[in-house]
Design an enzyme around this catalytic site. Structure first.
Site, short mmCIF file in Angstrom:
data_model
loop_
_atom_site.label_atom_id
_atom_site.label_comp_id
_atom_site.label_asym_id
_atom_site.label_seq_id
_atom_site.Cartn_x
_atom_site.Cartn_y
_atom_site.Cartn_z
N ASP A 262 0.81 -1.22 0.00
CA ASP A 262 0.00 0.00 0.00
C ASP A 262 0.84 1.27 0.00
OD1 ASP A 262 0.89 -0.53 2.60
OD2 ASP A 262 -1.09 -1.10 3.32
N ASN B 183 -7.84 -3.19 13.97
CA ASN B 183 -9.23 -3.49 13.56
C ASN B 183 -9.29 -4.71 12.64
OD1 ASN B 183 -8.07 -2.53 11.26
ND2 ASN B 183 -9.44 -0.77 10.99
N HIS C 261 -7.38 -5.07 9.90
CA HIS C 261 -7.04 -4.82 8.49
C HIS C 261 -5.74 -5.51 8.11
CE1 HIS C 261 -4.81 -0.73 9.38
NE2 HIS C 261 -3.94 -1.70 9.32
N GLU D 142 -9.78 -2.29 5.06
CA GLU D 142 -10.41 -1.99 6.34
C GLU D 142 -11.70 -2.80 6.49
OE1 GLU D 142 -8.59 -0.39 8.28
OE2 GLU D 142 -8.14 1.67 7.70
C1 F6R Z 1 1.42 -1.48 6.16
C2 F6R Z 1 0.11 -2.11 6.21
C3 F6R Z 1 -0.69 -2.17 7.46
C4 F6R Z 1 0.15 -2.48 8.71
C5 F6R Z 1 -0.74 -2.53 9.94
C6 F6R Z 1 0.04 -2.81 11.21
O1 F6R Z 1 1.97 -1.56 4.86
O2 F6R Z 1 -0.34 -2.57 5.20
O3 F6R Z 1 -1.68 -3.15 7.31
O4 F6R Z 1 0.80 -3.70 8.53
O5 F6R Z 1 -1.42 -1.32 10.08
O6 F6R Z 1 0.91 -1.74 11.44
P1 F6R Z 1 2.02 -1.79 12.60
O7 F6R Z 1 3.01 -2.84 12.18
O8 F6R Z 1 2.62 -0.41 12.58
O9 F6R Z 1 1.32 -2.13 13.85
#
Ligand code: F6R
Length: 241
Positions: A68, A136, A138, A143
């Site tokens: 992303d 959440n 994701h 989401e």
């Molecule tokens: C990042 C991504 C997100 C993160 C997720 C967890 O490229 O796609 O899904 O992997 O938000 O983020 P952290 O590792 O910062 O807790």
């Protein structure tokens, strides 16, 4: 099949995560790697840089596809995911810049969506997809919702996701409202998936993702349908599994 690896120490977490990437590149130097940003993989990327410096891993033929990117941030913005990847991995190893793909969210996001799907299609199934896990549920920026997208798309970020990511910005208002993300089908298309989570605050969602019902309201729960998923958690995040 879900293969759960629960570790006690940060160093083990990073060794195992980096080891999975390194052994894939040893057997398949031209592997296509799906990469994630965020806090969770940072130590794994650091370990991969060390392995590269020791001569144990070679990225010269590898291709990488990030999950992303924020909409509206130019590639050279300090908080763009392109900059994140440069800082934590790309600029420290011998990967060729033209083999690192990240959706480009700044100029024409709709065109970037189409282009990213074309690139993913051309790549075929990714050999390994690395995933972090949102509070959440994701994965990528898919989401929770009544319906999920299968392919790359533009998504409005949840308030909770924006709050969680505000720590990287000078003020919460600066966190972009939208992102481009790979879709669920593209993620599930990978031959192998490594889902990582660390910390107490992820314990509940890890359990919901792995043991709860399959639901679009917890996108990570769909990983239960994949034949080859490794879950790498520390003791805190793995408390309920
Ligand atoms: C990042 C991504 C997100 C993160 C997720 C967890 O490229 O796609 O899904 O992997 O938000 O983020 P952290 O590792 O910062 O807790």
């Amino acid at each position: 099949m879900l293969n759960i690896l629960k570790v006690d120490h940060e160093a083990q977490f990073n060794d195992i995560g980096a080891g999975i990437v390194a052994s894939l590149l040893q057997t398949r130097p031209q592997a296509a790697l799906g990469l994630a940003t965020g806090s969770t993989p940072v130590g794994i990327y650091r370990r991969l840089v060390e392995l590269y410096r020791e001569g144990s891993v070679n990225f010269s033929q590898a291709r990488t596809y990030n999950l992303d990117e924020y909409v509206g941030l130019p590639a050279d913005h300090p908080q763009s995911y392109r900059q994140f990847m440069e800082e934590h991995l790309f600029r420290h190893v011998n990967i060729l810049p033209h083999n690192t793909y990240i959706p480009s969210g700044s100029e024409n996001p709709e065109a970037a969506v189409t282009e990213y799907d074309r690139l993913l299609e051309q790549a075929g199934p990714l050999d390994l997809q690395i995933l972090g896990l949102g509070h959440n549920g994701h994965i990528g920026f898919n989401e929770p919702a009544n319906k999920l997208h299968s392919r790359t798309h533009i998504v409005a970020l949840d308030d909770r996701t924006r709050e969680a990511n505000a720590r990287f910005f000078r003020s919460p208002d600066e966190v972009p409202t939208h992102a481009i993300t790979m879709g669920i089908a593209s993620i599930l298309h990978a031959k192998q998936i490594l889902l990582m989570a660390k910390g107490e605050d992820k314990a509940e969602i890890v359990a919901r993702a792995l043991k709860g019902p399959l639901t679009t309201h917890c996108p990570a729960s769909l990983l239960q349908t994949h034949p080859n998923v490794t879950i790498l958690v520390d003791a805190k995040a793995g408390r309920f599994i």
